[in-house]
Design a protein around this motif. Structure first.
Motif, PDB file in Angstrom:
ATOM      1  N   GLY A 302      35.636  54.606   9.596  1.00  0.00           N
ATOM      2  CA  GLY A 302      35.641  54.964  11.007  1.00  0.00           C
ATOM      3  C   GLY A 302      34.519  55.921  11.356  1.00  0.00           C
ATOM      4  N   LEU A 303      34.134  55.935  12.608  1.00  0.00           N
ATOM      5  CA  LEU A 303      33.053  56.798  13.074  1.00  0.00           C
ATOM      6  C   LEU A 303      33.396  58.265  12.846  1.00  0.00           C
ATOM      7  N   LYS A 304      32.395  59.044  12.462  1.00  0.00           N
ATOM      8  CA  LYS A 304      32.531  60.477  12.163  1.00  0.00           C
ATOM      9  C   LYS A 304      33.435  60.720  10.966  1.00  0.00           C
ATOM     10  N   GLY A 305      33.618  59.717  10.108  1.00  0.00           N
ATOM     11  CA  GLY A 305      34.545  59.854   8.994  1.00  0.00           C
ATOM     12  C   GLY A 305      33.909  60.274   7.688  1.00  0.00           C
ATOM     13  N   PHE A 306      32.583  60.258   7.586  1.00  0.00           N
ATOM     14  CA  PHE A 306      31.946  60.596   6.311  1.00  0.00           C
ATOM     15  C   PHE A 306      32.245  62.025   5.857  1.00  0.00           C
ATOM     16  N   PRO A 307      32.137  63.055   6.713  1.00  0.00           N
ATOM     17  CA  PRO A 307      32.402  64.418   6.228  1.00  0.00           C
ATOM     18  C   PRO A 307      33.806  64.590   5.648  1.00  0.00           C
ATOM     19  N   GLU A 308      34.775  63.920   6.242  1.00  0.00           N
ATOM     20  CA  GLU A 308      36.157  64.067   5.784  1.00  0.00           C
ATOM     21  C   GLU A 308      36.366  63.462   4.398  1.00  0.00           C
ATOM     22  N   HIS A 309      35.631  62.381   4.078  1.00  0.00           N
ATOM     23  CA  HIS A 309      35.817  61.693   2.802  1.00  0.00           C
ATOM     24  C   HIS A 309      34.746  62.055   1.777  1.00  0.00           C
ATOM     25  N   ARG A 310      33.785  62.881   2.151  1.00  0.00           N
ATOM     26  CA  ARG A 310      32.660  63.179   1.257  1.00  0.00           C
ATOM     27  C   ARG A 310      33.099  63.822  -0.047  1.00  0.00           C
ATOM     28  N   ASP A 311      33.881  64.895   0.027  1.00  0.00           N
ATOM     29  CA  ASP A 311      34.226  65.652  -1.171  1.00  0.00           C
ATOM     30  C   ASP A 311      35.048  64.833  -2.159  1.00  0.00           C
ATOM     31  N   GLY A 312      35.786  63.858  -1.682  1.00  0.00           N
ATOM     32  CA  GLY A 312      36.582  63.029  -2.576  1.00  0.00           C
ATOM     33  C   GLY A 312      35.758  62.042  -3.380  1.00  0.00           C
ATOM     34  N   HIS A 313      34.486  61.891  -3.047  1.00  0.00           N
ATOM     35  CA  HIS A 313      33.634  60.934  -3.748  1.00  0.00           C
ATOM     36  C   HIS A 313      32.348  61.558  -4.285  1.00  0.00           C
ATOM     37  N   ALA A 314      32.073  62.816  -3.969  1.00  0.00           N
ATOM     38  CA  ALA A 314      30.851  63.471  -4.431  1.00  0.00           C
ATOM     39  C   ALA A 314      31.093  64.152  -5.772  1.00  0.00           C
ATOM     40  N   THR A 315      30.054  64.236  -6.593  1.00  0.00           N
ATOM     41  CA  THR A 315      30.145  64.910  -7.880  1.00  0.00           C
ATOM     42  C   THR A 315      29.932  66.413  -7.708  1.00  0.00           C
ATOM     43  N   LEU A 316      30.100  67.150  -8.807  1.00  0.00           N
ATOM     44  CA  LEU A 316      29.933  68.598  -8.764  1.00  0.00           C
ATOM     45  C   LEU A 316      28.471  69.002  -8.600  1.00  0.00           C
ATOM     46  N   ALA A 317      27.543  68.052  -8.689  1.00  0.00           N
ATOM     47  CA  ALA A 317      26.124  68.373  -8.519  1.00  0.00           C
ATOM     48  C   ALA A 317      25.786  68.709  -7.075  1.00  0.00           C
ATOM     49  N   LEU A 318      26.662  68.357  -6.133  1.00  0.00           N
ATOM     50  CA  LEU A 318      26.395  68.614  -4.719  1.00  0.00           C
ATOM     51  C   LEU A 318      26.538  70.104  -4.423  1.00  0.00           C
TER      52      LEU A 318
END
Length: 455
Positions: A302-318
């Motif tokens: 959904g639109l504007k949904g990337f920030p909400e789901h980012r941490d669940g798929h990003a590694t600790l390198a971020l």
């Protein structure tokens, strides 16, 4: 005296429909009022409203857009509608939908309808050049006086009036102005106009370099090469030689090649071997966007949904965010709320349906634009029409830059106007695009200021 004023008044009346569009780059020359929607967005909205009123007044009983234009410009609406319904909240869905419609549908359609002839196109293109020169001048001053955005501990990054919150703003304005100037310089315009455009293109190179934007550099190199190829071999060789000479003068004579700039250039070749933290963050965000898409392949989250789901798929390198400092702003951390890749952003939020719809629209514009330019060159047996070279350069630059960035910030509305110029070249009538006189121009030659019928 009347015989002098009459032609001037006719020219002013003929150019009146495109003036609301020229106001968009003019307003972008001012410092943005906020991080969100600014004066340029308001002006673009007024231009769309003006276009609607003009269409209702002038084209009763006629379709304002040709079927092909309506399909190409309306194609992104399919994915946007599905993604808006799948947003986490109605507010996020409506906000995202409005922004995407503004940038990729409404403003480009308004430009397509308000630009009536090649002279209107050139006027708008020159306004891009003017904006680029102004922002570039501010950026060079920031570098010289050490009042720019922070870069490697020094306030030397040229950001123009956009400030450190939109570090890509000046790079975008300068790059698009450079594409417009290069297209005019490569076209069949008068010697004076080509010389002026070439001079503006050369003048825009230093601020582009001092923006320290690797994505803008790569996009400019790719788009410039495409423009040279489409302009023809003879003109390509001349411009390449002139560009090489200008590079020698800028680097050797004026010392543009500073250590910081050299390190930034070298870092392009080290993105895989020894990437800096900004590259690591970008790779991590790309991986997160791909992971989000794999879980929601068709319609995304959904639109504007990337920030909400980012941490669940990003590694600790971020990292926790990017540093913001300099150019009149105190130090702060800016959250990384997008993957900095337009294609991955659309893929994660709108899914495969949204990406195919949006990219399909861009591909149709590219194919139709290049085909029309090549056909015009063959007919004239000379360099391609300047409008076509400008349009193809703008589109190739945007499509390349979308691999390193996405929409966001006050400069986004400039992308919308640029897509409108591309749409005019690719989707307007053959008579307009190939340089033949339109019905409206014939009417003007007879002393009337009546515009041409529907495209």
């Amino acid at each position: 005296m009347s015989h002098v004023l009459t032609p001037l008044s006719r020219r002013a009346a003929a150019a009146a429909p495109v003036l609301p569009l020229v106001a968009v780059p003019a307003v972008l020359a001012l410092p943005p009022a906020s991080d969100g929607a600014g004066p340029a967005d308001v002006v673009s909205g007024l231009a769309v409203g003006y276009c609607v009123l003009l269409v209702l007044r002038e084209r009763r009983g006629r379709r304002p857009l040709a079927p092909a234009a309506a399909v190409v410009l309306g194609l992104p609406v399919v994915g946007l509608a599905l993604a808006a319904m799948g947003a986490s909240s109605p507010q996020a869905g409506l906000t995202g939908l409005g922004r995407y419609l503004q940038v990729f549908v409404l403003v480009p359609a308004a430009v397509l309808l308000l630009v009536r002839r090649r002279s209107d196109f050139r006027l708008l293109a020159w306004s891009f050049v003017g904006l680029g020169l102004w922002q570039g001048a501010v950026g060079v001053h920031q570098y010289v006086t050490r009042t720019g955005a922070s870069y490697q501990g020094e306030n030397i990054r040229a950001v123009g009036t956009f400030g450190p919150h939109d570090v890509m703003g000046m790079a975008t304005a300068v790059s698009l102005g450079l594409m417009c100037a290069a297209g005019i310089a490569l076209g069949p315009a008068s010697v004076r106009q080509r010389t002026l455009a070439a001079g503006c293109a050369v003048a825009l190179l230093p601020p582009l370099a001092l923006s320290f934007s690797r994505g803008a550099w790569i996009a400019t190199a790719v788009a410039g090469a495409v423009q040279l190829v489409l302009a023809g071999p003879r003109r390509a060789l001349k411009v390449a030689a002139a560009a090489a000479a200008a590079g020698v003068v800028l680097v050797g004579g004026f010392g543009v090649g500073t250590d910081s700039l050299q390190q930034r250039i070298d870092s392009i070749a080290r993105v895989a071997d020894a990437p800096d933290q900004s590259v690591v963050d970008r790779y991590t965000l790309w991986g997160a966007a791909a992971g989000i898409w794999r879980e929601h392949p068709l319609t995304g989250v959904g639109l504007k949904g990337f920030p909400e789901h980012r941490d669940g798929h990003a590694t600790l390198a971020l990292s926790s965010g990017s540093d913001i400092d300099g150019a009149g702003v105190t130090y702060q951390r800016q959250a990384l709320l997008s993957p900095h890749n337009m294609y991955l952003l659309v893929l994660s939020e709108q899914g495969l349906v949204g990406l195919l719809a949006l990219a399909g629209s861009w591909l149709a514009l590219l194919v139709r634009g290049v085909r029309r330019l090549v056909r015009g060159r063959r007919r004239a047996r000379g360099p391609g029409p300047d409008c076509g070279l400008v349009a193809c350069g703008l589109l190739v630059w945007l499509l390349t830059d979308f691999g390193y960035g996405d929409i966001g910030g006050p400069s986004t509305v400039l992308t919308a106007v640029a897509l409108g110029l591309v749409a005019w070249w690719a989707l307007a009538g053959d008579a307009r695009a190939d340089g033949e006189r339109t019905d409206g121009e014939r009417a003007g030659a007879r002393g009337r200021v009546e515009e041409a019928p529907a495209r």
